[in-house]
Design a protein around this motif. Sequence first.
Motif, PDB file in Angstrom:
ATOM      1  N   ASN A  51       0.819  -1.218   0.000  1.00 50.51           N
ATOM      2  CA  ASN A  51       0.000   0.000   0.000  1.00 50.51           C
ATOM      3  C   ASN A  51       0.849   1.263   0.000  1.00 50.51           C
ATOM      4  O   ASN A  51       0.775   2.070  -0.910  1.00 50.51           O
ATOM      5  N   GLU A  52       1.684   1.448   1.001  1.00 54.75           N
ATOM      6  CA  GLU A  52       2.352   2.737   1.191  1.00 54.75           C
ATOM      7  C   GLU A  52       3.274   3.115   0.034  1.00 54.75           C
ATOM      8  O   GLU A  52       3.426   4.296  -0.286  1.00 54.75           O
ATOM      9  N   ILE A  53       3.899   2.133  -0.572  1.00 55.70           N
ATOM     10  CA  ILE A  53       4.836   2.473  -1.645  1.00 55.70           C
ATOM     11  C   ILE A  53       4.142   3.136  -2.832  1.00 55.70           C
ATOM     12  O   ILE A  53       4.772   3.873  -3.588  1.00 55.70           O
ATOM     13  N   VAL A  54       2.844   2.906  -2.994  1.00 55.76           N
ATOM     14  CA  VAL A  54       2.124   3.542  -4.103  1.00 55.76           C
ATOM     15  C   VAL A  54       2.063   5.049  -3.890  1.00 55.76           C
ATOM     16  O   VAL A  54       2.364   5.844  -4.782  1.00 55.76           O
ATOM     17  N   GLY A  55       1.665   5.458  -2.685  1.00 59.40           N
ATOM     18  CA  GLY A  55       1.607   6.878  -2.385  1.00 59.40           C
ATOM     19  C   GLY A  55       2.974   7.530  -2.421  1.00 59.40           C
ATOM     20  O   GLY A  55       3.131   8.650  -2.931  1.00 59.40           O
ATOM     21  N   LEU A  56       3.966   6.837  -1.877  1.00 62.97           N
ATOM     22  CA  LEU A  56       5.329   7.369  -1.881  1.00 62.97           C
ATOM     23  C   LEU A  56       5.826   7.547  -3.308  1.00 62.97           C
ATOM     24  O   LEU A  56       6.440   8.570  -3.649  1.00 62.97           O
ATOM     25  N   ASP A  57       5.537   6.585  -4.140  1.00 62.44           N
ATOM     26  CA  ASP A  57       6.002   6.613  -5.520  1.00 62.44           C
ATOM     27  C   ASP A  57       5.296   7.701  -6.331  1.00 62.44           C
ATOM     28  O   ASP A  57       5.917   8.398  -7.127  1.00 62.44           O
ATOM     29  N   ALA A  58       3.997   7.877  -6.075  1.00 65.04           N
ATOM     30  CA  ALA A  58       3.213   8.819  -6.884  1.00 65.04           C
ATOM     31  C   ALA A  58       3.291  10.250  -6.375  1.00 65.04           C
ATOM     32  O   ALA A  58       3.268  11.194  -7.159  1.00 65.04           O
ATOM     33  N   SER A  59       3.372  10.418  -5.049  1.00 66.53           N
ATOM     34  CA  SER A  59       3.239  11.757  -4.478  1.00 66.53           C
ATOM     35  C   SER A  59       4.430  12.206  -3.650  1.00 66.53           C
ATOM     36  O   SER A  59       4.418  13.307  -3.104  1.00 66.53           O
ATOM     37  N   GLY A  60       5.427  11.348  -3.528  1.00 62.80           N
ATOM     38  CA  GLY A  60       6.580  11.696  -2.711  1.00 62.80           C
ATOM     39  C   GLY A  60       7.272  12.963  -3.203  1.00 62.80           C
ATOM     40  O   GLY A  60       7.663  13.047  -4.370  1.00 62.80           O
ATOM     41  N   ASP A  61       7.400  13.936  -2.336  1.00 63.70           N
ATOM     42  CA  ASP A  61       7.972  15.230  -2.690  1.00 63.70           C
ATOM     43  C   ASP A  61       9.448  15.246  -2.309  1.00 63.70           C
ATOM     44  O   ASP A  61       9.779  15.273  -1.118  1.00 63.70           O
ATOM     45  N   PRO A  62      10.364  15.240  -3.258  1.00 59.30           N
ATOM     46  CA  PRO A  62      11.799  15.222  -2.948  1.00 59.30           C
ATOM     47  C   PRO A  62      12.265  16.423  -2.143  1.00 59.30           C
ATOM     48  O   PRO A  62      13.309  16.367  -1.498  1.00 59.30           O
ATOM     49  N   GLU A  63      11.480  17.517  -2.181  1.00 61.43           N
ATOM     50  CA  GLU A  63      11.874  18.718  -1.447  1.00 61.43           C
ATOM     51  C   GLU A  63      11.473  18.664   0.026  1.00 61.43           C
ATOM     52  O   GLU A  63      12.025  19.393   0.842  1.00 61.43           O
ATOM     53  N   ARG A  64      10.520  17.795   0.350  1.00 57.47           N
ATOM     54  CA  ARG A  64      10.007  17.775   1.724  1.00 57.47           C
ATOM     55  C   ARG A  64      10.198  16.449   2.438  1.00 57.47           C
ATOM     56  O   ARG A  64      10.245  16.411   3.661  1.00 57.47           O
ATOM     57  N   ASP A  86      16.007  -3.839  -1.294  1.00 58.94           N
ATOM     58  CA  ASP A  86      16.859  -3.367  -2.387  1.00 58.94           C
ATOM     59  C   ASP A  86      16.029  -2.617  -3.425  1.00 58.94           C
ATOM     60  O   ASP A  86      16.416  -1.540  -3.901  1.00 58.94           O
ATOM     61  N   TRP A  87      14.903  -3.205  -3.784  1.00 58.20           N
ATOM     62  CA  TRP A  87      14.026  -2.566  -4.773  1.00 58.20           C
ATOM     63  C   TRP A  87      13.515  -1.231  -4.244  1.00 58.20           C
ATOM     64  O   TRP A  87      13.493  -0.225  -4.966  1.00 58.20           O
ATOM     65  N   ALA A 123      11.974  12.578   3.312  1.00 59.72           N
ATOM     66  CA  ALA A 123      13.200  11.790   3.388  1.00 59.72           C
ATOM     67  C   ALA A 123      12.798  10.399   3.848  1.00 59.72           C
ATOM     68  O   ALA A 123      11.786  10.218   4.529  1.00 59.72           O
ATOM     69  N   VAL A 124      13.567   9.412   3.460  1.00 62.41           N
ATOM     70  CA  VAL A 124      13.285   8.022   3.820  1.00 62.41           C
ATOM     71  C   VAL A 124      14.487   7.437   4.551  1.00 62.41           C
ATOM     72  O   VAL A 124      15.628   7.626   4.129  1.00 62.41           O
ATOM     73  N   VAL A 125      14.201   6.737   5.647  1.00 57.59           N
ATOM     74  CA  VAL A 125      15.225   5.979   6.363  1.00 57.59           C
ATOM     75  C   VAL A 125      14.849   4.507   6.281  1.00 57.59           C
ATOM     76  O   VAL A 125      13.713   4.130   6.600  1.00 57.59           O
ATOM     77  N   VAL A 126      15.774   3.684   5.854  1.00 59.60           N
ATOM     78  CA  VAL A 126      15.557   2.242   5.777  1.00 59.60           C
ATOM     79  C   VAL A 126      16.483   1.560   6.774  1.00 59.60           C
ATOM     80  O   VAL A 126      17.697   1.790   6.765  1.00 59.60           O
ATOM     81  N   LEU A 127      15.906   0.746   7.653  1.00 60.09           N
ATOM     82  CA  LEU A 127      16.696  -0.012   8.624  1.00 60.09           C
ATOM     83  C   LEU A 127      16.896  -1.431   8.103  1.00 60.09           C
ATOM     84  O   LEU A 127      15.921  -2.111   7.747  1.00 60.09           O
ATOM     85  N   VAL A 184      13.176   4.707  -4.324  1.00 62.96           N
ATOM     86  CA  VAL A 184      13.230   5.977  -3.610  1.00 62.96           C
ATOM     87  C   VAL A 184      14.328   6.867  -4.189  1.00 62.96           C
ATOM     88  O   VAL A 184      14.119   8.060  -4.439  1.00 62.96           O
ATOM     89  N   ALA A 185      15.506   6.295  -4.409  1.00 65.84           N
ATOM     90  CA  ALA A 185      16.620   7.070  -4.957  1.00 65.84           C
ATOM     91  C   ALA A 185      16.288   7.606  -6.350  1.00 65.84           C
ATOM     92  O   ALA A 185      16.629   8.750  -6.691  1.00 65.84           O
ATOM     93  N   ALA A 186      15.602   6.794  -7.158  1.00 72.41           N
ATOM     94  CA  ALA A 186      15.245   7.228  -8.507  1.00 72.41           C
ATOM     95  C   ALA A 186      14.261   8.389  -8.486  1.00 72.41           C
ATOM     96  O   ALA A 186      14.240   9.204  -9.415  1.00 72.41           O
ATOM     97  N   ARG A 187      13.441   8.480  -7.438  1.00 72.93           N
ATOM     98  CA  ARG A 187      12.492   9.588  -7.313  1.00 72.93           C
ATOM     99  C   ARG A 187      13.175  10.857  -6.808  1.00 72.93           C
ATOM    100  O   ARG A 187      12.559  11.913  -6.719  1.00 72.93           O
ATOM    101  N   GLY A 188      14.444  10.760  -6.412  1.00 68.39           N
ATOM    102  CA  GLY A 188      15.160  11.917  -5.911  1.00 68.39           C
ATOM    103  C   GLY A 188      14.892  12.235  -4.456  1.00 68.39           C
ATOM    104  O   GLY A 188      15.271  13.307  -3.964  1.00 68.39           O
ATOM    105  N   ILE A 189      14.236  11.315  -3.749  1.00 67.20           N
ATOM    106  CA  ILE A 189      13.948  11.513  -2.328  1.00 67.20           C
ATOM    107  C   ILE A 189      15.198  11.165  -1.527  1.00 67.20           C
ATOM    108  O   ILE A 189      15.771  10.089  -1.713  1.00 67.20           O
ATOM    109  N   PRO A 190      15.654  12.036  -0.629  1.00 71.08           N
ATOM    110  CA  PRO A 190      16.818  11.712   0.196  1.00 71.08           C
ATOM    111  C   PRO A 190      16.639  10.378   0.924  1.00 71.08           C
ATOM    112  O   PRO A 190      15.578  10.118   1.498  1.00 71.08           O
ATOM    113  N   LEU A 191      17.675   9.567   0.878  1.00 69.26           N
ATOM    114  CA  LEU A 191      17.603   8.207   1.410  1.00 69.26           C
ATOM    115  C   LEU A 191      18.761   7.972   2.369  1.00 69.26           C
ATOM    116  O   LEU A 191      19.926   8.200   2.026  1.00 69.26           O
ATOM    117  N   VAL A 192      18.429   7.502   3.563  1.00 70.57           N
ATOM    118  CA  VAL A 192      19.426   7.109   4.551  1.00 70.57           C
ATOM    119  C   VAL A 192      19.189   5.642   4.896  1.00 70.57           C
ATOM    120  O   VAL A 192      18.077   5.264   5.277  1.00 70.57           O
TER     121      VAL A 192
END
Length: 384
Positions: A288-301, A321-322, A303-307, A327-335
Amino acid sequence: MTRRCARYGCNRQADTTVLPTVSIIAPGNPRIIAALDDASVHRRLDTAGMWDAIAAFPAHLKEAPALAQQVDWRSYKPTTPAGVCVCGMGGSAIGGDLARSYWEYESPVPMLVVRADRLPEYINRFWMVIVSSYSGNTTEALAAADDACARGSSILALSAGGELAERARARRWPLITVPGGLMPRAALGYSFGPVMLALMRWGVVPDREADLLRTAGQLADARAALEPTTPAVSNPAKQAAAALAGRIVCVYGTTGYTDVAAVRLKSQLCENGKAVAFASALPELNHNEIVGLDASGDPERLAVVVLRSSEEPKPAARRLDWLERRVAARGIPLVTLSSNATDRLSHLLSLVQMGDAISYYVAIATGHDPTPIPAITALKREIG
């Protein structure tokens, strides 16, 4: 300019076996980095010593065996319970979550954490109930304790004092009194360690006290890389905070492995970092959540942290990995925080220690004192 940083802190001479590696894909911000390395900024903002409090996490864990000795376990060792329930809120409840996460695939009885003022109907006199309230005055925890008492459940109280301690003494509940004077979120070692010891002393789970103490020692050794005096160029927590500061943060873990550490980081970012943060876990978020993140994720506002953990199974690793690539391809900061520890306890607690440090540095980076929680204070004042 986008900065790619990998494996911060792994070349230090201190014992970093439990220091998670950090990979960052995010725009660089020299101003934030400079502020995080400025000792005068820390002195001005951290007025109540939050760093010292969260840095004492390993020391607090080491005190668990001595604290557990307050209970006469020989007289308070019932037959195997139908289940174990930890009641609490906020920083007092997360210790129960960590214990549940660590033991749930080994314990012969179900474990759950209740963040409410009443218990599920199936909890009865055959259950063990641990009521955890650092202040001793948490309304929901006190109500849950009364509910458990009415059902005849065996109760263990864990508190620094307050009304819960008074009720425990009056009603002859076993009581573990922990040192006071901290914000509950900075007392995780006191809410987690004694719960672990209680479960061991009850015989519900294997005795791994030595593992707990060894991990505490490793965390203490690894902490040097996270100290405010360690420059950002070799401080992974500062680097991560610089990428997250001023953004809405989505923290992602994996169910059964890093999901509780993700919730802890979300909570610390909210309370210490004064940031808006959310936590979710795979595999559910991939439905579910990845759809919203992929469609509406704002790279300016955003950030994503993956543990991540070297324990995670291959299917989860492929999904993560996917997710990171997307996330990186969308330009969203990734940690990405990756635990490479040698056992499950170290995996959990090393990610918690790293996350707590990051939350502190997010506060400093955005000009906030990490200690005050004005919204919660106002709510408590309003409802009495």
